[in-house]
Design an enzyme around this catalytic site. Structure first.
Site, PDB file in Angstrom:
ATOM      1  N   ARG A  93      -1.628  -1.347  -9.990  1.00 12.87           N
ATOM      2  CA  ARG A  93      -0.966  -2.191 -10.166  1.00 12.87           C
ATOM      3  C   ARG A  93      -1.082  -3.640 -10.150  1.00 12.87           C
ATOM      4  NH1 ARG A  93       3.385   0.923  -6.877  1.00 12.87           N
ATOM      5  NH2 ARG A  93       2.200   2.987  -6.499  1.00 12.87           N
ATOM      6  N   GLY A 103       2.734   3.717   1.390  1.00 12.80           N
ATOM      7  CA  GLY A 103       3.120   3.868   2.811  1.00 12.80           C
ATOM      8  C   GLY A 103       3.755   5.123   2.801  1.00 12.80           C
ATOM      9  N   GLY A 141       6.901   7.433   6.321  1.00 16.27           N
ATOM     10  CA  GLY A 141       5.999   8.098   5.342  1.00 16.27           C
ATOM     11  C   GLY A 141       6.781   9.039   4.573  1.00 16.27           C
ATOM     12  N   ARG A 177       4.108  13.227  -8.729  1.00 15.55           N
ATOM     13  CA  ARG A 177       4.280  12.509  -9.889  1.00 15.55           C
ATOM     14  C   ARG A 177       2.956  12.272 -10.461  1.00 15.55           C
ATOM     15  NH1 ARG A 177       6.188   6.142  -8.297  1.00 15.55           N
ATOM     16  NH2 ARG A 177       4.414   5.829  -7.096  1.00 15.55           N
ATOM     17  N   GLY A 216       0.856  -1.204  -0.045  1.00 13.82           N
ATOM     18  CA  GLY A 216      -0.137   0.085   0.077  1.00 13.82           C
ATOM     19  C   GLY A 216       0.943   1.335   0.181  1.00 13.82           C
ATOM     20  N   ASP A 266       3.971  -5.330  -7.349  1.00 13.22           N
ATOM     21  CA  ASP A 266       3.533  -4.081  -7.118  1.00 13.22           C
ATOM     22  C   ASP A 266       4.178  -2.797  -7.603  1.00 13.22           C
ATOM     23  OD1 ASP A 266       5.814  -5.004  -5.258  1.00 13.22           O
ATOM     24  OD2 ASP A 266       5.804  -2.951  -4.522  1.00 13.22           O
TER      25      ASP A 266
HETATM   26  P1  AMP Z   1       9.078   0.814  -2.967  1.00 17.23           P
HETATM   27  O1  AMP Z   1      10.532   0.253  -2.818  1.00 17.23           O
HETATM   28  O2  AMP Z   1       8.807   2.569  -3.103  1.00 17.23           O
HETATM   29  O3  AMP Z   1       8.277   0.377  -4.041  1.00 17.23           O
HETATM   30  O4  AMP Z   1       8.367   0.641  -1.809  1.00 17.23           O
HETATM   31  C1  AMP Z   1       7.798  -0.447  -1.446  1.00 17.23           C
HETATM   32  C2  AMP Z   1       6.643  -0.532  -0.122  1.00 17.23           C
HETATM   33  O5  AMP Z   1       7.236   0.281   1.195  1.00 17.23           O
HETATM   34  C3  AMP Z   1       5.530   0.575  -0.382  1.00 17.23           C
HETATM   35  O6  AMP Z   1       4.303  -0.035   0.219  1.00 17.23           O
HETATM   36  C4  AMP Z   1       5.708   2.025   0.079  1.00 17.23           C
HETATM   37  O7  AMP Z   1       4.707   2.641   0.441  1.00 17.23           O
HETATM   38  C5  AMP Z   1       6.637   1.306   1.550  1.00 17.23           C
HETATM   39  N1  AMP Z   1       7.656   2.524   1.917  1.00 17.23           N
HETATM   40  C6  AMP Z   1       8.853   2.878   1.375  1.00 17.23           C
HETATM   41  N2  AMP Z   1       9.245   3.910   1.984  1.00 17.23           N
HETATM   42  C7  AMP Z   1       8.613   4.082   2.813  1.00 17.23           C
HETATM   43  C8  AMP Z   1       8.593   4.990   4.015  1.00 17.23           C
HETATM   44  N3  AMP Z   1       9.688   5.792   4.201  1.00 17.23           N
HETATM   45  N4  AMP Z   1       7.757   5.031   4.983  1.00 17.23           N
HETATM   46  C9  AMP Z   1       6.439   4.207   4.675  1.00 17.23           C
HETATM   47  N5  AMP Z   1       6.504   3.241   3.862  1.00 17.23           N
HETATM   48  C10 AMP Z   1       7.369   3.317   2.918  1.00 17.23           C
HETATM   49 MG    MG Z   2       6.646   0.556  -5.435  1.00 19.56          MG
END
Ligand code: AMP
Ligand code: MG
Length: 483
Positions: free
Chosen positions: A182, A92, A125, A175, A90, A251
């Site tokens: 997805r 995050g 976040g 963005r 989700g 995802d």
């Molecule tokens: P990504 O590697 O950007 O595709 O993220 C994978 C998952 O980790 C997704 O659900 C993101 O929303 C979550 N996520 C990545 N970085 C953070 C963060 N700093 N705080 C909370 N959730 C995160």
């Molecule tokens: Mg991602």
């Protein structure tokens, strides 16, 4: 706080889905937002007024401190297979403000780094400046390289710090994308919801992206077929340009067929099919050469979520879905060889073309030749600096091949110029731009790079310096997930 009287023209179609698919969220404000980069072209494409975006109210929206009129901020729910393992994910650290209505269709307006959501798990976040600028540079470069992708409207520094291995400046990226649905969104519906939820999502997706599928006898099978087609075309484009996505988890695969989630991605310099840049991809699951295979793997996961909709008889559904997914390689291969022909200045089809292309790649690999610059050299001089015997033999075959078509030298040159970029976002130049911006607050290096990348097929003299290879000290480049 809601900002009114703006050029935002938002609708909230995703919010029309059942709330199983998202969480409505409150804003979590940042201390002192400051706009560091704004995409004028994209703003115009979206019908947004750039002066307004630069104003205090505009920046408040781009930092998640205020909502534009008409926004219903949502964090989207999705799951996904990460390196093969299924998990709940989700948004995050991101939120959807709504969809901007434009003459070219609707676009998600999505803030990344905008604060905690119900899907944040242990995360804060937030996002750091450097990875957000990196996404901005690379996604815009991809767009200009004619590859379907999410785009970047702006980056705003927050005035707050984020704690990673070290203390970093915080930032928010705005963005845009055709949507953020997805493969993982479908997996979420299939694993955690009901068949009805999958149908709701599939109907929404067909309506938003694949209207032609609605007309077919079996619209859900039609949806699967269309998604397979778009991914085959997308991944062929990645291979042809030398792009390594780096984290092709389900995802991070958009149903729209756009490239999304620029984390540990990179462009290769020397041609190496085994190349892996991501520091966490220990076994090379997402190595350059594996991208088509991993695309197919993800599409199989997508197909599985649709089975109950495709046919009431499970075996029949599996057969139909499998046949649809199995089209992938053929479609991918057709797109790839067609792109390769263009890169080599070939207009028509001959059986030996694939061997010709493969032979060149093998020569490049053996001699550690730069992928992009090899094609550039062939375009502009028809030869390479390292004139090995093997290459000379290849060159003769290639020249003979070009003579067997009726097109003139000039036509061949035009085709090659338009198929082989003069500039790509080379890792060392991107890193240099990020360092200057992040450490010194000097954005001019980045702005120059973005300008050079804005038309990679122009082959202007001022772009030449960006074609230079990395210095020998810049070897074994590693990328990190954009957290
Ligand atoms: P990504 O590697 O950007 O595709 O993220 C994978 C998952 O980790 C997704 O659900 C993101 O929303 C979550 N996520 C990545 N970085 C953070 C963060 N700093 N705080 C909370 N959730 C995160
Ligand atoms: Mg991602």
């Amino acid at each position: 706080m809601t900002i009114t009287n703006t050029s935002w023209n938002l609708v909230n179609t995703y919010a029309g889905l059942p709330d199983f698919f998202y969480s409505k969220i409150d804003l979590s404000k940042v201390s002192s937002p400051h706009l560091v980069v704004l995409n004028n072209d994209l703003a115009e494409h979206l019908g947004l007024d750039t002066d307004e975006l630069k104003s205090r109210e505009g920046v408040a929206v781009l930092s998640g401190n205020a909502l534009p009129e008409g926004s219903i901020p949502l964090a989207l729910a999705y799951a996904g297979h990460q390196f093969g393992y299924f998990t709940m994910l989700g948004d995050g650290r991101a939120m959807l403000l709504g969809e901007q209505v434009t003459p070219h269709g609707i676009y998600d307006i999505h803030l990344k780094g905008s604060g905690k959501t119900p899907y944040s798990r242990g995360g804060d976040g937030r996002a750091a400046l450097s990875p957000m600028l990196r996404e901005y540079i690379v996604s815009e470069a991809m767009h200009n390289l004619k590859i379907p992708t999410s785009r970047s409207l702006a980056v705003v520094t927050t005035g707050d710090y984020v704690l990673r291995e070290k203390i970093l400046k915080g930032a928010v990226l705005t963005r845009t994308a055709r949507s953020h649905i997805r493969v993982g969104t479908f997996e979420y519906a299939a694993y955690f919801g009901t068949e009805e939820n999958v149908r709701q999502l599939a109907d929404y997706t067909i309506d938003r992206h694949y209207r032609e599928a609605a007309k077919e006898d079996n619209p859900y099978l039609g949806l699967l077929k269309e998604v397979v087609k778009r991914q085959a075309s997308l991944i062929a484009k990645w291979q042809l340009i030398g792009f390594v996505h780096g984290v092709m988890n389900t995802d991070n695969m958009a149903i729209s067929g756009e490239t999304i989630d620029y984390g540990p991605c990179a462009f290769m310099d020397a041609y190496d099919p085994e190349i892996v840049y991501s520091s966490i991809d220990t076994y090379g699951r997402y190595a350059y050469k594996n991208q088509p295979r991993m695309g197919l793997w993800n599409l199989s996961r997508f197909g599985e979520t649709l089975l109950p909709l495709i046919h009431e008889n499970r075996d029949k559904a599996v057969q139909l879905a499998q046949d649809a997914v199995n089209e992938f390689y053929d479609l991918y291969h057709k797109a790839w060889i067609s792109g390769m022909r263009s890169k080599l200045g070939i207009f028509n089809e001959e059986a030996g073309d694939e061997e010709l292309a493969e032979d060149l790649l093998n020569i490049m690999h053996k001699n550690m030749e730069d992928y992009t610059n090899t094609f550039l050299a062939l375009t502009f001089s028809g030869t390479l600096t390292k004139e090995t015997r093997e290459f000379k033999e290849w060159q003769e075959k290639w020249q003979a091949r070009l003579h067997r078509q009726r097109q003139t030298k000039e036509e061949v040159f035009e085709l090659m110029k338009n198929s082989n970029p003069g500039v790509i976002p080379r890792n060392h130049r991107v890193e240099e731009a990020l360092r200057e911006a992040d450490e010194k607050g000097d954005y001019s290096v980045m702005e120059n790079l973005i300008r050079a990348l804005s038309n990679p097929f122009a082959h202007r003299p001022d772009q030449k310096e960006y074609a230079a290879l990395p210095p020998p000290s810049f070897c074994n480049y590693k990328t990190f997930c954009g957290t």
